[in-house]
Each structure stands twice: as C-alpha cells, then as structure tokens.
Design an enzyme around this catalytic site. Structure first.
Site, short mmCIF file in Angstrom:
data_model
loop_
_atom_site.label_atom_id
_atom_site.label_comp_id
_atom_site.label_asym_id
_atom_site.label_seq_id
_atom_site.Cartn_x
_atom_site.Cartn_y
_atom_site.Cartn_z
CE LYS A 1 -4.09 -2.09 0.32
NZ LYS A 1 -5.13 -1.97 -0.71
CD GLU B 1 -10.07 3.97 0.50
OE1 GLU B 1 -10.00 5.19 0.25
OE2 GLU B 1 -9.29 3.13 0.00
CB SER C 1 -0.04 -8.01 -1.03
OG SER C 1 -0.86 -8.80 -0.20
C1 LIG Z 1 -1.63 -6.94 2.68
C2 LIG Z 1 -2.75 -6.62 1.74
N1 LIG Z 1 -2.82 -7.27 0.58
C3 LIG Z 1 -3.81 -7.03 -0.30
C4 LIG Z 1 -4.81 -6.14 -0.02
C5 LIG Z 1 -5.91 -5.98 -1.02
O1 LIG Z 1 -5.85 -4.81 -1.73
P1 LIG Z 1 -5.45 -4.76 -3.25
O2 LIG Z 1 -6.29 -5.75 -3.97
O3 LIG Z 1 -5.74 -3.36 -3.64
O4 LIG Z 1 -4.02 -5.06 -3.37
C6 LIG Z 1 -4.78 -5.41 1.18
C7 LIG Z 1 -5.81 -4.41 1.49
O5 LIG Z 1 -5.97 -3.91 2.54
C8 LIG Z 1 -3.72 -5.66 2.07
O6 LIG Z 1 -3.63 -5.00 3.25
#
Ligand SMILES: Cc1ncc(COP(=O)(O)O)c(C=O)c1O
Lengths: 413, 267
Positions: free
Chosen positions: A97, A119, A395
């Site tokens: 993020k 948000e 992620s």
């Molecule tokens: C660690 C992590 N991975 C994935 C996501 C999902 O978001 P996005 O699909 O935008 O990557 C989030 C959302 O809060 C997250 O905190």
C-alpha cells in the site's frame, strides 16, 4: 493458451474506460477535481523532479527494491519446481500500500493540497496514508468501518500515533465499502482543500490508472530480478485481488508483454488473481465479485459487482478485511473478459491453511490477504506440473492479522 | 421545444420542487405523501428511489431509503416499485375531478438500478408511468450517452455545482432537459442552517449557461430560505426537510403549503 495482449489490450481511454469498464460515475461536484487530478498526474509523470523524488523515496524510505525470495521449502511442500515470493511485506509499514500512498501524497503536495483523506479496510492503507502524509507534512483523516476498527485495532492505534484522525463509519456493515462511501461523501464536502488518497485500483478515473502506475513497480522489479538471477522461464504469476492494486501492479507489465533484458524470454506467463470466496462462492458470505458478481456501477466506476436483483450493492464477506469489498478494479474486469488474467476464488479456510503453511515452511508470517494468493500454489502445481516456476506477490505481512488467526485457532494448543 | 417539465416553470414566479422518498415510511404512506404534495401546491414532484449506497445524500434521505427498503420485506423497494408508485399516483390523479393539480414527476435515483433493469427497459417503464424526467446524481453528462440514447421523451436533469468550471456549466446547460439542478453548496443533501452568501452569483453563472430554468437544491430547509432562493432562481428544491415530515401527512401538507406560499410570494 491466452490471446496475445498486443491484439486486445489498450487502456484506459480518455474517458477512463478499460474496454467497457471504468469511467467516472460521481456527482458533478467532484468532476472538476478529477479533471484537475488527471492533468496534474500526467504532468507529474513527465516531470523528472517528481519522478526523481519518487524514485528516491521508493529506494530510501519504502525500502525498494523489495527482495524476490526463492522459497525452496514452500515449493517442495506445494509440489512446484520453484516458488519466488515478491516481498512487498518488507516494504516500510508492511505492505504494498505504501507504494501508492507515497506516490499520491507526493502528488497532493505538488498540487498544493494541505490535507488528505483516505478509506481503509485492513488498516494497511490507512497506516500507509498516515505515514506518507506525515512524511510530507500533510494533515490526514482516515475513514474506517467500525467492524474493521474492531478487527484491526493495532493499525488504528498506529494511525493515531502517526497523528491521523480515524473517523469511525457505523453505516452498513461497518467495513471497507462503507468506508469508501463515507470518504467519497466527505470529499464532496471538502473537495476544495482535500486530496482523496484512494487505496486500491478502484474509483473514478484517474484513480485506477494512477494506482496502476504507482504499483507497477512491483511487476517491473520482478522482471528485473528474474533477469538478474537468470530466471528465464516463468509459468505463472499470482497475486491476491481485493480492489486489485497489488495485482494490477504485478500483472500489468506482464500483460504488456514482459521481456528480460529486451529478449522477450519471460513471454506472457499465466496470470492468476486470487479473490476472496469467504465461506464459499455458493454461500452469501463471499467477496468473490468476479466469480459471483455482474457488471454494475459503485463508488464511481463500472465493473464487476456483487449486487441484488434491484441493483443494490451487496455486503461482501471475507475473513480478510482487505478483501471484503463487493467490487473490483475496472482493469481487472477487462482482463477477465478478455481472458488476459484468470481469477479464482479462495475460501477463508484455504487462505488460513496457506497462511500456516508459509509460516511453518519459511518462517514468514503473511497477511491473510496474501495468503489467498499462496493458496493457489497447490492448484497450480496440479495444473502446471512439478517443474513449474511461479512468482507470488506477498502483498503484506501478517502482524495485523495475528488476533484473527489466533481466533481461528491456528497455533493454539 | 418546451417539455412538460420545463413548462412547470414560469418567468413570473419561482416554482417549488418537492422531494419525497418512494416507499417511505410504507408504500401507502408514500402514495399519500405524493397526494399531499400535489394538493399543497408543489409545482414539480421529485420522487426518490430507495438505494443502499446513495453517494450524494445526507442522513435524513439515507435513513428514509433504508427504512423503505426494510418495510417492503424480502422483495425490497427499488426502481421497479418506485416507477409503479408513480404510475398509480398518475392514475389516481387522472381519475380525480378536473382542476386537481397533477405536477410532473421527476425520479431521483442512482445509476446502478437503472443499469440493472436495463436502460431501455427502465426508460420504457418510466414513459408508461408518465414520468417526466430523471435526476441521476452519479451520472454526469460525460457518461450519459447510453442513457440519453435510450430515454427519448424523458428529460434528464443534470447537476451544476459550485465547483463546475465554465466549460462544464456549458455542458450541463446544453445537455440537461427540463431544468438544470444547481447544487447550492459543496456536500451532500441535507438541511443547512445557512445557505452560502455567493449563491446568487452561482445561480447567475448557471443561468448564463443555459436556456432552461434553473432550480436550486441541497440545504434549503425553511420557508424563509426557500423565499430567499426563489428571489434569485427559477425553482427551489426542498428534500430532507420534507422527508423529515413524511411520516405525518398533515404536518407534511402544512409544511409544503407554507413552502409553496413563500416561494410564490418571493418576487
Ligand atoms: C496486505 C494486503 N494485501 C492485499 C490487499 C488488497 O488490496 P489490493 O487488492 O488493492 O491489493 C490489502 C488491502 O488492505 C492488504 O492489506
């Protein structure tokens, strides 16, 4: 296996559509702000002062490049030839993020804004926005559903420590979708002095484009790192999809036709997105908007949406606060329809099992969102065979989710 | 060509556009409210379509929408039910003695229910129910092509905002049908203690960009405010302050009559 991207892919167009999806479905009050933002964003990308500062911050503040780690014990456990983890969990603040919030806050500062709002669902985007805002000297307010405030108390506390105001949203289910609505409503009121830092590849144009730009660093680094270490074959690339920001950042360079050192060797691997099935796509407790949804408009854009017969968006459910969103970024909807990316639902239980597996094989505690992507590895092993080489975008890290997995009974005697 | 909606405005005096929520507090209750509005002197009736995520609405209208949806049970109350309500109202007015005023109807709702029903089908149902126009706050003129193509005979009223640039005002002014809805101030619908001092300026800018009447809404909540707006605009839209009284037909009728009176005598 998949059609050639060159033949089918372009996007977005000038009105912000990726194929049929995207657009700008918001009250007139904020349209001029979106037009101004589009111009400022495009100008910033052309300006080496902006891109240079962004590059420095990526390197020195976020901690990029993030490693691409070869997880040998995990590969053996799932039955694949090689599994590489793109370690976005090692970014400052613990998730991808921050790539986006540093970019957007830098843009906000460049546009002369003094205040940002955001948000958040899991709290990762809220913490990342509060962090970037602090770094750039911007005032910050974060909208968060009351249920998510309960589920993610550690991140709430971090945001407050960072000086952000956390505004509880009690409407609806008190989760991510309600927080987005509240933030959009607030933006309509304060559009004259406030920059809205949207947290995923969703929302009205230019947000999906802008978020893709700031997150594409993930996929570009994967390609570089494959080149640097002589990985000349990739069978699949996997990422989890909530709104779809880490996934779009991971996939986009591959959709364009990734090459290593200009030689085209990586070709176009199978791209697979993991969306949250919750308790299962056959139940009404699910967040799988592409598997179970249909096209519709919410939060300013047209895309796949979980909705009832009358066109009201439905509540989404997932054990992961970052994936329980009833929509998905419009570019993913386009990728799905064009067959450029495959999207598969993953249940809470499968995600928890994958969480435990990575933790126990590699000593890496992943976010539950990321665990959804990991859960696809055994399926890919069955499909692609034991020699296949797969990259997974990890992620984020799992610190924020410790209470949830404890509640679910993992590691408890 | 002057449409039925446009004809509800005149050069001599301002018109009252009165908003009620469809299905709130019940279907019957909202039907009674529509009659009260017509009898009390509303020049145009704006009928809200209950929706679960009304991006441009404040708490009073949001809560009324939630209650309307809940009161209708499993089946819910949405676009189809609201159009049906409009149809029944038109039929009942037509059966009344001549001289009973039947103001034209504008439906106010969000885009997704229209898309879900199918734009051509939604437009056909509205024509059949004698609906004169629609206001879709999340459908700016730039995105409206498919809807405009499907909705011949129905006026689409676009919103002009304090933030609109001259180019955008021109677009809103030429693409609107019936009237232009001028949003008084930044923010969502709801009652406001004070209207912005620069409102007259804003209305003048909007009027300069269109041939159509210009009605002002968002925040107008008292007869005095309505009169002040009526002094500068062609129409005054009152929403939340009416919806707040929608449960009680007598209170509603008295309030709308008071609004109509002050709008009419403002200039
Ligand atoms: C660690 C992590 N991975 C994935 C996501 C999902 O978001 P996005 O699909 O935008 O990557 C989030 C959302 O809060 C997250 O905190």
């Amino acid at each position: 296996m998949f059609p050639s991207a060159e033949n089918v892919y372009s996007g977005p167009d000038a009105a912000g559509f990726f194929g049929a999806y995207g657009g700008r479905f918001v009250p007139e009050t904020v349209i001029p702000a979106l037009e101004e933002l589009t111009e400022a964003f495009e100008a910033a990308l052309e300006d080496s002062e902006f891109t240079g500062e962004l590059e420095d911050l990526r390197h020195d503040y976020i901690g990029r490049h993030t490693p691409m780690y070869r997880a040998k014990r995990l590969a053996e456990a799932v039955g694949l030839g090689a599994v590489y983890l793109k370690r976005e969990d090692l970014c400052h603040t613990g998730a991808h993020k921050i790539n986006n919030t540093i970019g957007q806050c830098l843009l906000a500062k460049r546009m002369g804004k003094k205040r940002v709002i955001a948000e958040t669902g899991a709290g990762q985007h809220g913490v990342a926005t509060a962090t970037a805002a602090t770094l750039m000297g911007l005032e910050c307010a974060v909208f968060m559903g009351v249920e998510d405030i309960r589920r993610q108390s550690l991140n709430v506390y971090k945001m407050k420590l960072l000086g952000a105001e956390v505004i509880p949203v009690a409407e609806g289910t008190g989760t991510l979708a309600d927080a987005v609505t509240a933030a959009l409503r607030h933006w309509v009121e304060r559009v004259d002095d406030t920059f809205y830092v949207l947290g995923s590849a969703v929302g009205p144009h230019p947000y999906p484009l802008m978020v893709r730009e700031f997150q594409s660093v993930i996929g570009l680094e994967i390609i570089d790192q494959c080149g640097a270490r002589g990985v000349d074959r990739l069978d699949a690339v996997v990422a989890c999809v909530g709104g779809g920001s880490n996934a779009i950042g991971t996939f986009y360079p591959f959709v364009l036709g990734a090459s290593v050192n200009g030689s085209g060797v990586l070709g176009r691997p199978l791209l697979v997105g993991a969306e949250a099935a919750g308790l299962g796509v056959d139940t009404d407790k699910t967040g799988a908007s592409m598997t179970k949804g249909s096209p519709g408009v919410m939060h300013g854009f047209y895309s796949y949406l979980l909705q009832d017969d009358a066109g009201n968006p439905l509540e989404a459910y997932s054990i992961s606060a970052g994936l329980d969103y009833p929509g998905v970024g419009p570019e993913h909807a386009h990728f799905k329809d064009e067959g450029l990316v495959r999207y598969e639902p993953v249940t809470d239980a499968e995600a928890l099992a994958a969480f435990e597996q990575l933790t126990r094989t590699e000593g890496i505690i992943p976010a539950i969102e990321s665990s959804h992507a990991l859960a696809l590895l055994p399926r890919l092993a069955a499909e692609l065979g034991p020699d296949a080489v797969v990259v997974v975008t990890l992620s984020g890290r799992g610190d924020k989710d410790i209470d949830i997995v404890r509640e679910a009974g993992l590691g408890v005697d | 060509m002057t449409s039925r909606l446009q004809a509800a405005f005149s050069a001599e005096r301002a018109s009252l556009v009165a908003y009620v929520m469809g299905g709130y507090p019940t279907r019957e209750g909202s039907l009674a409210a529509l009659h009260a509005l017509a009898d009390a002197g509303a020049d145009v009736i704006e009928l809200g379509i209950p929706y679960s995520d009304p991006l441009a609405d404040g708490p009073v209208i949001r809560e009324a929408a939630d209650e309307a949806r809940a009161a209708a049970g499993e089946a819910g109350f949405g676009l189809a039910e609201t159009i049906d309500l409009a149809r029944e109202f038109a039929e009942q007015r037509a059966a009344m003695p001549t001289g009973s005023p039947t103001p034209p109807f504008v439906l106010m709702g969000y885009l997704n229910p229209l898309m879900r029903m199918g734009l051509p089908k939604a437009a056909a149902a509205m024509r059949e129910a004698d609906v004169a126009g629609v206001i879709v706050p999340d459908l700016p003129p730039d995105m409206a092509g498919p809807w405009l193509a499907a909705s011949a005979g129905i006026d689409t009223v676009f919103l002009a905002a304090p933030t609109s640039t001259p180019e955008r005002l021109a677009k809103v002014g030429t693409m609107s049908g019936g009237f232009v809805y001028c949003v008084s101030s930044l923010g969502v619908t709801g009652e406001r203690a004070e209207l912005p001092p620069e409102l007259a300026d804003l209305v003048a800018r909007v009027k300069a960009s269109t041939e159509l009447p210009v009605a002002v809404g968002f925040g107008v909540s008292t007869a005095a405010q309505a009169a002040a707006v009526a002094a500068v605009a062609d129409g005054v839209v009152v929403g939340s302050a009416i919806v707040r009284r929608q449960r009680d037909a007598d209170e509603l009728r008295a309030f709308v009559a008071e609004l109509a009176e002050s709008v009419r005598s403002a200039r």
